[in-house]
Scaffold this motif. Sequence first.
Motif, PDB file in Angstrom:
ATOM      1  N   LYS A   1     -11.909  -8.966   8.067  1.00 43.23           N
ATOM      2  CA  LYS A   1     -12.339  -8.432   9.160  1.00 43.23           C
ATOM      3  C   LYS A   1     -11.392  -9.344  10.182  1.00 43.23           C
ATOM      4  N   GLU A  29     -20.241  -7.215  11.730  1.00 45.28           N
ATOM      5  CA  GLU A  29     -19.842  -5.881  11.871  1.00 45.28           C
ATOM      6  C   GLU A  29     -19.780  -5.601  13.288  1.00 45.28           C
ATOM      7  N   GLN A  32     -16.768  -6.921  14.843  1.00 46.39           N
ATOM      8  CA  GLN A  32     -15.561  -6.363  14.815  1.00 46.39           C
ATOM      9  C   GLN A  32     -15.770  -5.244  13.638  1.00 46.39           C
ATOM     10  N   THR A  57     -14.021  -2.644  12.595  1.00 44.15           N
ATOM     11  CA  THR A  57     -13.245  -2.273  11.473  1.00 44.15           C
ATOM     12  C   THR A  57     -12.339  -3.515  10.979  1.00 44.15           C
ATOM     13  N   THR A  65     -14.778  -1.507   8.382  1.00 47.66           N
ATOM     14  CA  THR A  65     -16.283  -1.685   8.371  1.00 47.66           C
ATOM     15  C   THR A  65     -16.673  -2.049   6.892  1.00 47.66           C
TER      16      THR A  65
END
Length: 309
Positions: A25, A74, A77, A79, A81
Amino acid sequence: MSDLILHHYPTSPFSEKVRLILGYKKLPWKSVTIPAIMPKPDVLALTGGYRKTPFLQIGADIYCDSALICDVLEHRQATPTLYPPHNKGLARVLAQWADSTLFWAAMAYTLQPKGAATLFTDPALGKAFGEDRGKMSVNMTRLRPADAAAAYRSYLRRLANMLEEHPFLLGDAPCVADFAVYHPLWFSRVRVPSMAGILDATPGVLAWMDRMAAIGHGPSQELGSADAIAIAARATPAALADEPFQDEHGIALGSRVTVTAESFGPESTEGELLAATRMHYTLRRSDERAGTVHVHFPRIGYVLRKAEG
């Protein structure tokens, strides 16, 4: 936005799961190295009793268990995913299997005497680690090495089947299941290489592991444990999300409660029950060094009880 502070140690498999997700991420994080075995006074100052590794700190909020940490990251951030919309339920179920059934088969195989001798070149340290983990697993039935080897080989073949048509377990991109499956295999391959030969029969799994390892851990900075406690003491816990109270126990919000892992790790955290939502528990507790903190647990895998006395 407060820093992400991961409390972990280098050889911890579940920490590797979270470190890779932070890298995936592209989230910067602070790294607090904690002891692998008790005593852990700085850990307990923040968690109130929970001492498994890793846990995530954001200011005065403490998130226990890597499954909950995945959800927190998640939300931080979205994306890329961890939970692909077309396979969200499957990804979570596969991750839960990997964090439990696969993990314990891999550990029982990898830490048989030959593997333990590789990991612990100092016999005294190996003995101390074994005694510590013995106390944590009093509520568990552990696999014998021969049974674990047979199970581990079967699981590896099944994973290889899943990777025949896709680069990752559920498609073209990694999801939470990939990170959960990866970390026990990483422990065998990277941390205890004398036991890594079991992976050779599944070259597709090895190639997938190379793809996972290439993700890396992202940017991190070292932080002392005392500094992390000071950060918690200066901070105020974040406001809780407006989620419905889901009462399964007949325990009212505001009650003194304990939260304890179902199996591995019998230590409880005690505090005031602030939230019991569909997926999480939140306890408020105070510590003379850390101040007032909110300690969060997932519901799955943990037992809520009224505190005695």
